[in-house]
Enzyme design. Structure first.
Site: not given
Ligand code: NDP
Length: 449
Positions: A122, A162
């Site tokens: 990561k 991510d």
């Molecule tokens: P994105 O950046 O596309 O979206 C993240 C979302 O979560 C946004 O809505 C963001 O809001 C919100 N967010 C992020 N940090 C915070 C925080 N500290 N508090 C509240 N809201 C938060 O990321 P992903 O959808 O790709 O990833 C989301 C989760 O899924 C993570 O935990 C990631 O590790 C996990 N994941 C992702 C994979 C993938 O294929 N993309 C695979 C496996 C796991 P804002 O826009 O305001 O930041």
């Protein structure tokens, strides 16, 4: 087990997220260690909790006004026993060594569960892409890759996206890697379709988690049809989770971002979802703008003075946390139970605190840990690597069929491992045991390296 945990805590005292992830796995695998005394002699716990390599570097970049900024970046190459390091890059101001080590550690077991040949890694940076122009993001990505390129490669380490790293960032990173190495290889996954990406990769994590939820419900002769679902986040994972829930006949009533959440009692339909995709992926706006278009919904601003998240406090059947780590605490878990939730399926990594998980396990609800239920993303990344190696593109239905099969297998693997160790139906224990056993046995086969 306590001695190993103390060793880790004393050695790196500030790394609370990493300690949390390690503690969860070590508790689950205790019966495996009891059954296999040689594991202790071979110090497998000491080895598996220490990254094979940690790279830390500075990323200088210039903003549109000519001001220079410096961010800190990392790549954790955690474990390569079953394949090249594989895992995403996160760009978010909260990124630090502890968060990336926890994510890399989780990734090792998740990747093992997919049955594909991928080790765990990561990386990322405390750079915040929010509010930056495309040119600023490009300059940052180029500077980031100007260092990272010497540590990665299609047979060494294959990063992906991510939080904060989507198709735009992967494009800029890939372009710089290609220029520096003078080679066009599958060194990153999550690429755009026109130049090596896989169909269904953007959808894979969200779709995969809903496939996993459907498998869990099927063990109780239930489906998602008619179920009310809470979803947090509004990024990649959440958007495609919602898409698949709608397709399976469920009703989703929430979306969130770090500023707050919307509650739409009538349900988020495909038109509303299309609006959110445009809002987040193209306009890069805030979820609060949803109520400007759909006045029937209610927006609630995030309030850090509260010790709970009101998003988790609505009448519902299922919860799909898809934002970030530790977003469901003990109070949230209690609220979920009070409101009738009987399935929690994690799209995000480690979104539930240990106290919340204990409540889910005590109440014996269907609880899927992220390392099992969100493995669809990395699984299709593995399929993207396979397609790149063959210089072939599979059609969407072929990739989706494989994704479904992989999620079904992971579900069954978790159930089998939990049954074998006397904790039937505990998907968390099952995922940890199955992932751990596979990786540790590979490490032992390969000698002390
Ligand atoms: P994105 O950046 O596309 O979206 C993240 C979302 O979560 C946004 O809505 C963001 O809001 C919100 N967010 C992020 N940090 C915070 C925080 N500290 N508090 C509240 N809201 C938060 O990321 P992903 O959808 O790709 O990833 C989301 C989760 O899924 C993570 O935990 C990631 O590790 C996990 N994941 C992702 C994979 C993938 O294929 N993309 C695979 C496996 C796991 P804002 O826009 O305001 O930041």
């Amino acid at each position: 087990m306590t001695d190993i945990l103390n060793l880790i805590k004393n050695r790196d005292p500030g790394e609370k997220e990493f300690h949390q992830a390690v503690e969860e796995v070590l508790e689950s695998v205790q019966p495996v260690l009891d059954r296999n005394p040689q594991y202790r002699q071979d110090a497998v716990l000491e080895r598996i909790t220490e990254p094979e390599r940690v790279i830390m570097f500075r990323v200088p970049w210039m903003d549109d006004q000519g001001q220079v900024h410096v961010n800190r970046a990392f790549r954790i190459q955690m474990n390569s026993a079953i394949g090249p390091y594989k895992g995403g890059l996160r760009f978010h101001p909260s990124v630090n060594l502890s968060i990336l080590k926890f994510l890399a550690f989780e990734q090792v077991f998740k990747n093992a569960l997919t049955t594909l040949s991928m080790g765990g890694g990561k990386g990322g940076s405390d750079f915040d892409p929010k509010g930056k122009s495309d040119n600023e993001v490009m300059r940052f990505c180029q500077s980031f890759m100007a260092e990272l390129f010497r540590h990665i490669g299609p047979d060494t380490d294959v990063p992906a996206g991510d939080i904060g790293v989507g198709a735009r960032e992967i494009g800029y990173l890939f372009g710089m890697y290609k220029k520096l190495r003078n080679e066009f290889t599958g060194v990153l996954t999550g690429k755009s379709l026109g130049w090596g990406g896989s169909l269904i990769r953007p959808e894979a994590t969200g779709y995969g988690s809903v496939y996993f939820a459907a498998e869990m419900l099927a063990t109780q002769n239930q489906t998602l049809e008619g179920k009310t679902c809470l979803v947090s986040g509004s990024g990649n994972v959440s958007q495609y989770t919602v898409e698949k829930i709608i397709e399976f006949g469920g009703k989703v009533v929430t979306f969130s971002d770090s500023s707050g959440y919307i509650y739409d009692e009538e349900g988020i339909d495909t038109d509303k979802l299309a609006f959110v995709k445009r809002l987040k992926n193209i306009k890069r706006g805030r979820i609060s703008e949803y109520i400007d278009k759909y006045s029937e919904a209610v927006y609630t601003e995030a309030d850090t003075s509260l010790d709970y998240n009101p998003l988790w406090n609505h009448k519902s059947d299922c919860a799909f946390p898809g934002a970030t780590e530790n977003e469901i605490n003990e109070t949230d878990a209690t609220n979920l139970m009070k409101n009738g939730v009987h399935l929690v399926c994690e799209g995000a990594n480690m979104p539930s605190t240990p106290e919340a998980i204990n409540i889910f396990l005590d109440k014996k609800i269907l609880y899927a840990p992220g390392k099992a239920s969100n493995a669809g993303g990395v699984a299709v990344s593995g399929l993207e690597m396979a397609q790149n190696s063959m210089r072939l593109n599979w059609p969407a239905d072929e990739v989706d069929r494989r994704l479904k099969m992989i999620m079904k297998n992971i579900h069954q693997t978790c159930l089998n491992a939990s049954a074998e160790y006397g904790v039937s139906g505990n998907y968390m224990a099952g995922a940890n045991i199955a992932g751990f056993t596979k990786v540790v046995n590979a490490m032992l086969d390969q000698g002390l390296v």
